[in-house]
Design an enzyme around this catalytic site. Structure first.
Site, PDB file in Angstrom:
ATOM      1  N   CYS A  51       0.867  -1.266  -0.082  1.00 11.80           N
ATOM      2  CA  CYS A  51       0.159  -0.119  -0.064  1.00 11.80           C
ATOM      3  C   CYS A  51       0.724   1.583   0.037  1.00 11.80           C
ATOM      4  O   CYS A  51       0.870   2.202  -0.906  1.00 11.80           O
ATOM      5  CB  CYS A  51      -0.860   0.076   1.140  1.00 11.80           C
ATOM      6  SG  CYS A  51      -2.118  -1.184   1.282  1.00 11.80           S
ATOM      7  N   HIS A 112      -2.671   6.855   4.537  1.00 11.39           N
ATOM      8  CA  HIS A 112      -1.547   5.880   4.632  1.00 11.39           C
ATOM      9  C   HIS A 112      -0.473   6.394   4.054  1.00 11.39           C
ATOM     10  O   HIS A 112       0.490   5.562   3.587  1.00 11.39           O
ATOM     11  CB  HIS A 112      -1.854   4.475   3.886  1.00 11.39           C
ATOM     12  CG  HIS A 112      -1.386   3.674   4.681  1.00 11.39           C
ATOM     13  ND1 HIS A 112      -1.261   2.053   4.219  1.00 11.39           N
ATOM     14  CD2 HIS A 112      -0.429   3.409   5.858  1.00 11.39           C
ATOM     15  CE1 HIS A 112      -0.542   1.253   5.225  1.00 11.39           C
ATOM     16  NE2 HIS A 112       0.103   2.171   6.192  1.00 11.39           N
TER      17      HIS A 112
END
Length: 560
Positions: A51, A112
């Protein structure tokens, strides 16, 4: 008039999970319809199979190793909201470029990419400091701690951090006892430090053992404000949809950029009642179908507001499906179709080849397919071009403008070589040999895993990039993806006359590529990835962080 941009990014979605990419067990009518109305990319490649680095590359158009978002240790993604690592302030996102061109920019969903650097209020990595006018969503990512009765993802890492701090305190006590710290009387120093040591250990053990990590990572923010701590997963889907719809409606006079960064289909899987047990593929299939419904709701809003023909729409996943995501014997992760490997598995196709769909009515040919190498990094120069923005000239942009390829003005992608990193380690390279259509791929390093479908990597968790959990290949494993996209038949000098010539050309490209790299601080170094109490976003009084202010300052409406 400059077109609006709506970019939708799924989390951990496999290329084989969608109907238009071959799935016949999960219903994805809205994403399939988007492909019918636009262009489907069949060789759309993420810059990383995990990610944080993949999303950094998407936002900057650059390999994550250039920005320090590629790690040389075992921690390849950000672990805490209260870490000090994240997308560096000197990186220029495409949101910043579009904002300079008069666009209103918004991000709804997962970030993130970090929050703070030095203090709880510097927000150096926050979306609002990277070109976004508005942010509503999760600054971190979903982990098991966000859902009750799930095994912990981060408890072991937190214990490691607490032990590190404990060692520091012991060293301080030792220094006092040996007379190396002065300024207070020995008795006062000893009493203070011993009290701090035992108080800290007692608090940390109690706090973490009761699962309060949930209050640190599983939060929702609106701009700089924490609105839910911990977040309420049962309403997250509806709130995110409301925010996305509201942003489009508020800014329909345009131009605007909206990134909808779904929390679906990352584990732990969370569902609203209407999609529970709806698919033929268990909870994971239910989650994919709920995400498809969300895509449909966003597309319907674009249409209802009369923005369809002036909106450049994009849908993709940040990387491949998570093969190792299981609950007991039940698969909780995605399917990567015919492609080997998955999330975190270095350069194997299953971890980096993702769905990619683009629609711009009247400007892109409907129901068309591009079977050329493209990258998530290509969105950067593409949307910049559409906005009339010049690319930064003080850095290398690895992405290529997709418009000539999407509009069939050229036959081949501008990508000749693509470099596939696992953390900061180069695992594989692909070479698109345009003169004969060959698509070579050389693997220098591959992770060790025991099952094509369930992963089962060496050790536990995500596959490692180095050490005992990988195999080094000399000569490299060589495949021709145009003939063997599943990477099951390695070539050799015996069955491929060009074997040595191809590897020699790829090695030369690697040397040229490495000359373009410059050392930068690693954002996921041990120091940066550690949990730091003084950086913890907190609604209330730390450590007892709690709030539920979902209505505070929001712009929402009911979505049927």
């Amino acid at each position: 008039m400059k077109p609006n941009k709506v970019l939708m990014l799924a989390d951990d979605l496999g290329i084989g999970d969608i109907g238009c990419y071959g799935n016949n067990t999960i219903s994805t009518p809205n994403i399939d319809q988007l492909a019918k109305e636009g262009v489907k990319l069949t060789q759309h490649i993420a810059a990383a199979s995990l990610c944080t680095p993949s999303r950094a590359a998407f936002l900057t158009g650059r390999y994550p190793i250039r920005s320090g978002m590629a790690s040389s240790n075992t921690y390849r993604a950000l672990l805490w909201n209260a870490g000090s690592g994240g997308l560096p302030a000197n990186e220029t996102t495409f949101a910043q470029l579009l904002k300079q061109q008069g666009y209103t920019t918004g991000l709804v969903g997962k970030w993130h990419q970090g929050v703070n650097c030095h203090s709880v209020s510097d927000y150096c990595h926050h979306p609002l400091n990277h070109g976004f006018d508005y942010f509503y969503g999760m600054p971190f990512t979903l982990v098991n701690e966000c859902q009750d009765n799930k095994p912990s993802n981060l408890y072991r890492d937190l214990q490691d951090d607490l032990w590190f701090y404990t060692e520091l305190i012991f060293l301080a006590v030792f220094s006092v006892l040996t007379g190396k710290i002065t300024g207070l009387t020995p008795v006062r120093w000893k009493a203070t430090l011993c009290f701090a040591l035992f108080g800290f250990l007692f608090f940390a053990s109690w706090y973490s053992s009761f699962g309060f990590v949930q209050h640190w990572n599983c939060i929702m923010m609106r701009n700089y404000n924490v609105t839910e701590q911990p977040m309420k997963l049962e309403r997250t889907t509806s709130l995110m949809l409301q925010e996305a719809v509201s942003f489009i409606q508020r800014n329909k006079k345009g131009p605007f950029l909206l990134i909808v960064s779904f929390l679906h289909v990352h584990i732990p899987l969370f569902l609203t009642e209407r999609f529970l047990r709806k698919s033929k593929h268990g909870s994971y299939g239910d989650s994919v179908e709920e995400m498809d419904w969300l895509v449909g709701q966003i597309l319907d809003t674009i249409d209802k507001e009369g923005l369809r023909n002036n909106t450049f729409t994009y849908f993709a996943s940040d990387h491949g499906g998570h093969l190792e995501a299981q609950e007991g014997t039940i698969q909780q992760g995605g399917w990567n179709g015919i492609y080997k490997g998955g999330k975190g598995m270095g350069g194997w196709e299953g971890g980096i080849r993702v769905p990619g769909i683009l629609r711009w009515p009247g400007m892109l040919r409907a129901n068309s397919v591009v079977d050329e190498p493209t990258s998530l990094m290509d969105i950067y120069p593409t949307v910049a071009d559409l906005a009339g923005a010049a690319l930064p000239q003080d850095r290398i942009i690895d992405g290529k403008n997709l418009l000539p390829l999407l509009q069939h003005k050229v036959s081949h992608s501008d990508h000749e070589f693509m470099f596939h990193y696992c953390g900061s380690y180069l695992h594989a390279v692909r070479w698109h040999q345009k003169d004969n259509g060959a698509l070579w791929k050389a693997h220098y390093v591959t992770p060790i895993f025991s099952s094509e479908t369930s992963g089962a990597c060496y050790g536990k968790g995500i596959c490692p990039c180095f050490g005992e959990g990988v195999t080094h290949h000399d000569p490299p494993l060589l495949f021709d993806l145009s003939r063997d996209p599943s990477e099951v038949m390695p070539l050799s000098p015996a069955n491929e006359p060009l074997f040595h010539a191809v590897l020699e050309r790829i090695d030369k490209a690697v040397d040229e590529h490495r000359k373009t790299l410059t050392p930068v601080p690693q954002q996921m170094s041990v120091r940066n990835r550690m949990w730091k109490a003084w950086l913890q976003p907190c609604c209330g009084t730390f450590p007892f962080c709690w709030c539920d202010n979902k209505e505070d300052g929001t712009h929402t409406q009911t979505v049927n």
